[in-house]
Design a protein around this motif. Structure first.
Motif, PDB file in Angstrom:
ATOM      1  N   GLY A   1     -19.970  35.141  94.334  1.00  0.00           N
ATOM      2  CA  GLY A   1     -18.559  34.822  94.170  1.00  0.00           C
ATOM      3  C   GLY A   1     -17.974  35.301  92.863  1.00  0.00           C
ATOM      4  O   GLY A   1     -16.774  35.126  92.616  1.00  0.00           O
ATOM      5  N   SER A   2     -18.785  35.924  92.026  1.00  0.00           N
ATOM      6  CA  SER A   2     -18.296  36.439  90.747  1.00  0.00           C
ATOM      7  C   SER A   2     -17.460  37.695  90.977  1.00  0.00           C
ATOM      8  O   SER A   2     -17.960  38.704  91.483  1.00  0.00           O
ATOM      9  CB  SER A   2     -19.481  36.767  89.827  1.00  0.00           C
ATOM     10  N   LEU A   3     -16.197  37.671  90.584  1.00  0.00           N
ATOM     11  CA  LEU A   3     -15.343  38.850  90.731  1.00  0.00           C
ATOM     12  C   LEU A   3     -15.854  39.988  89.862  1.00  0.00           C
ATOM     13  O   LEU A   3     -15.794  41.162  90.248  1.00  0.00           O
ATOM     14  CB  LEU A   3     -13.905  38.501  90.374  1.00  0.00           C
ATOM     15  N   ALA A   4     -16.370  39.651  88.671  1.00  0.00           N
ATOM     16  CA  ALA A   4     -16.894  40.677  87.777  1.00  0.00           C
ATOM     17  C   ALA A   4     -18.070  41.402  88.413  1.00  0.00           C
ATOM     18  O   ALA A   4     -18.158  42.636  88.376  1.00  0.00           O
ATOM     19  CB  ALA A   4     -17.304  40.049  86.447  1.00  0.00           C
ATOM     20  N   ASP A   5     -18.991  40.648  89.012  1.00  0.00           N
ATOM     21  CA  ASP A   5     -20.156  41.274  89.635  1.00  0.00           C
ATOM     22  C   ASP A   5     -19.791  42.031  90.909  1.00  0.00           C
ATOM     23  O   ASP A   5     -20.355  43.089  91.190  1.00  0.00           O
ATOM     24  CB  ASP A   5     -21.215  40.216  89.927  1.00  0.00           C
ATOM     25  N   GLN A   6     -18.846  41.504  91.679  1.00  0.00           N
ATOM     26  CA  GLN A   6     -18.418  42.200  92.890  1.00  0.00           C
ATOM     27  C   GLN A   6     -17.833  43.569  92.575  1.00  0.00           C
ATOM     28  O   GLN A   6     -17.951  44.514  93.366  1.00  0.00           O
ATOM     29  CB  GLN A   6     -17.368  41.370  93.642  1.00  0.00           C
TER      30      GLN A   6
ATOM     31  N   ALA B   1     -16.069  36.468 103.539  1.00  0.00           N
ATOM     32  CA  ALA B   1     -15.706  35.053 103.655  1.00  0.00           C
ATOM     33  C   ALA B   1     -16.512  34.204 102.685  1.00  0.00           C
ATOM     34  O   ALA B   1     -15.964  33.345 101.980  1.00  0.00           O
ATOM     35  CB  ALA B   1     -15.918  34.570 105.087  1.00  0.00           C
ATOM     36  N   TYR B   2     -17.810  34.433 102.625  1.00  0.00           N
ATOM     37  CA  TYR B   2     -18.668  33.650 101.734  1.00  0.00           C
ATOM     38  C   TYR B   2     -18.318  33.914 100.279  1.00  0.00           C
ATOM     39  O   TYR B   2     -18.188  32.978  99.479  1.00  0.00           O
ATOM     40  CB  TYR B   2     -20.131  33.999 101.995  1.00  0.00           C
ATOM     41  N   GLN B   3     -18.156  35.187  99.918  1.00  0.00           N
ATOM     42  CA  GLN B   3     -17.870  35.526  98.526  1.00  0.00           C
ATOM     43  C   GLN B   3     -16.539  34.955  98.058  1.00  0.00           C
ATOM     44  O   GLN B   3     -16.438  34.421  96.949  1.00  0.00           O
ATOM     45  CB  GLN B   3     -17.905  37.046  98.354  1.00  0.00           C
ATOM     46  N   THR B   4     -15.525  35.036  98.882  1.00  0.00           N
ATOM     47  CA  THR B   4     -14.231  34.490  98.458  1.00  0.00           C
ATOM     48  C   THR B   4     -14.256  32.969  98.421  1.00  0.00           C
ATOM     49  O   THR B   4     -13.582  32.354  97.587  1.00  0.00           O
ATOM     50  CB  THR B   4     -13.090  34.979  99.364  1.00  0.00           C
ATOM     51  N   SER B   5     -15.069  32.350  99.288  1.00  0.00           N
ATOM     52  CA  SER B   5     -15.167  30.888  99.237  1.00  0.00           C
ATOM     53  C   SER B   5     -15.811  30.436  97.938  1.00  0.00           C
ATOM     54  O   SER B   5     -15.388  29.430  97.340  1.00  0.00           O
ATOM     55  CB  SER B   5     -15.959  30.355 100.442  1.00  0.00           C
ATOM     56  N   LYS B   6     -16.806  31.158  97.464  1.00  0.00           N
ATOM     57  CA  LYS B   6     -17.458  30.780  96.215  1.00  0.00           C
ATOM     58  C   LYS B   6     -16.570  31.109  95.011  1.00  0.00           C
ATOM     59  O   LYS B   6     -16.588  30.379  94.009  1.00  0.00           O
ATOM     60  CB  LYS B   6     -18.814  31.473  96.091  1.00  0.00           C
ATOM     61  N   ALA B   7     -15.787  32.182  95.107  1.00  0.00           N
ATOM     62  CA  ALA B   7     -14.820  32.464  94.042  1.00  0.00           C
ATOM     63  C   ALA B   7     -13.795  31.332  93.954  1.00  0.00           C
ATOM     64  O   ALA B   7     -13.396  30.912  92.858  1.00  0.00           O
ATOM     65  CB  ALA B   7     -14.132  33.799  94.285  1.00  0.00           C
ATOM     66  N   ALA B   8     -13.369  30.834  95.114  1.00  0.00           N
ATOM     67  CA  ALA B   8     -12.421  29.718  95.136  1.00  0.00           C
ATOM     68  C   ALA B   8     -13.058  28.450  94.566  1.00  0.00           C
ATOM     69  O   ALA B   8     -12.415  27.694  93.825  1.00  0.00           O
ATOM     70  CB  ALA B   8     -11.937  29.469  96.561  1.00  0.00           C
TER      71      ALA B   8
END
Length: 246
Positions: free
Chosen positions: A145-150, A164-171
């Motif tokens: 979920g890290s925007l920097a790592d993505q 879906a999973y990544q944005t949920s963890k960013a949220a």
């Protein structure tokens, strides 16, 4: 006595964290969607001389969440540790049902548990946390979920595309920051953690077999943040190595 409530605690990371907290001297309350599985998990911990009980809770059912909070309030009066551990990754466990990167149904199913479930549980238990002398909230997130790592081609997480999973963890990470600000000046500290790639059912059978960390190894960062002292951080994101980039 320190009282800890953990969602999704009948197996995997949640169960491992419950065992670690229990061995530290805390009373652990295992939140489980299936009452029978929760009771069986609590019984296994009691066999290890850990003070454990189970409470039925379905984090996507607001009535269930409120009933669980009411039971903890009536039986204990306060809560020292809340671990929002319950999570889903249907893009992996139900990959055959994914219609594309912007599958709205998959986003909804994922956010219902990973974000709205954590918000509902935190809202319901917050009065009990405020009643404790020094409460801790730990949100189990992921470096996925890290925007920097993505966005970093040099990151080991760059090639992982689970929208879906990544944005949920960013949220969930953003919620962690906002909640820490809202609770500034209180004795409640809130942080997000990444346990790493752990051998759980979350990512499906293939990922479970490939994961390098045991649940006990992954849960250690959860336990560490749950037991921080008054001089510990709040509003942060951590893994076993230290702070994680947002």
């Amino acid at each position: 006595m320190t009282i800890a409530f953990i969602t999704g605690a009948n197996k995997g990371l949640g169960f491992a964290a419950a065992g670690q907290l229990g061995r530290s001297g805390a009373k652990v309350i295992l939140g489980a969607r299936d009452a029978g599985k929760g009771a069986a998990a609590a019984a296994r911990l009691r066999e290890q001389d850990i003070d454990a009980e189970a409470v039925k809770i379905d984090v996507v059912d607001l009535a269930s969440v409120r009933a669980a909070a009411a039971r903890v309030r009536d039986e204990h009066g306060q809560l020292d540790i809340l671990i929002n551990n319950a999570g889903v990754l249907p893009e992996a466990t139900g990959a055959d049902r994914v219609t594309g990167p912007m599958d709205v149904r998959m986003f909804k199913d994922t956010f219902d548990t990973n974000v709205f479930g954590a918000v509902a549980v935190t809202e319901a238990f917050l009065p009990l946390l405020r009643a404790a002398p020094a409460a801790r909230i730990v949100n189990v997130s992921s470096t996925m979920g890290s925007l920097a790592d993505q966005a970093d081609p040099q990151s080991g997480y760059y090639g992982m595309v689970l929208p879906a999973y990544q944005t949920s963890k960013a949220a969930l990470n953003s919620m962690t920051i906002a909640l820490s600000k809202a609770l500034a000046g209180t004795a409640v500290k809130v942080n997000a953690v990444c346990p790493g790639w752990v051998q759980t059912d979350l990512g499906g059978a293939d990922n479970k077999a490939a994961a390098p960390l045991t649940p006990d190894e992954g849960a250690s960062i959860i336990t560490k943040l749950a037991l921080i002292g008054d001089d510990g951080p709040t509003g942060g994101f951590f893994d076993q190595s230290g702070p994680v980039r947002w």
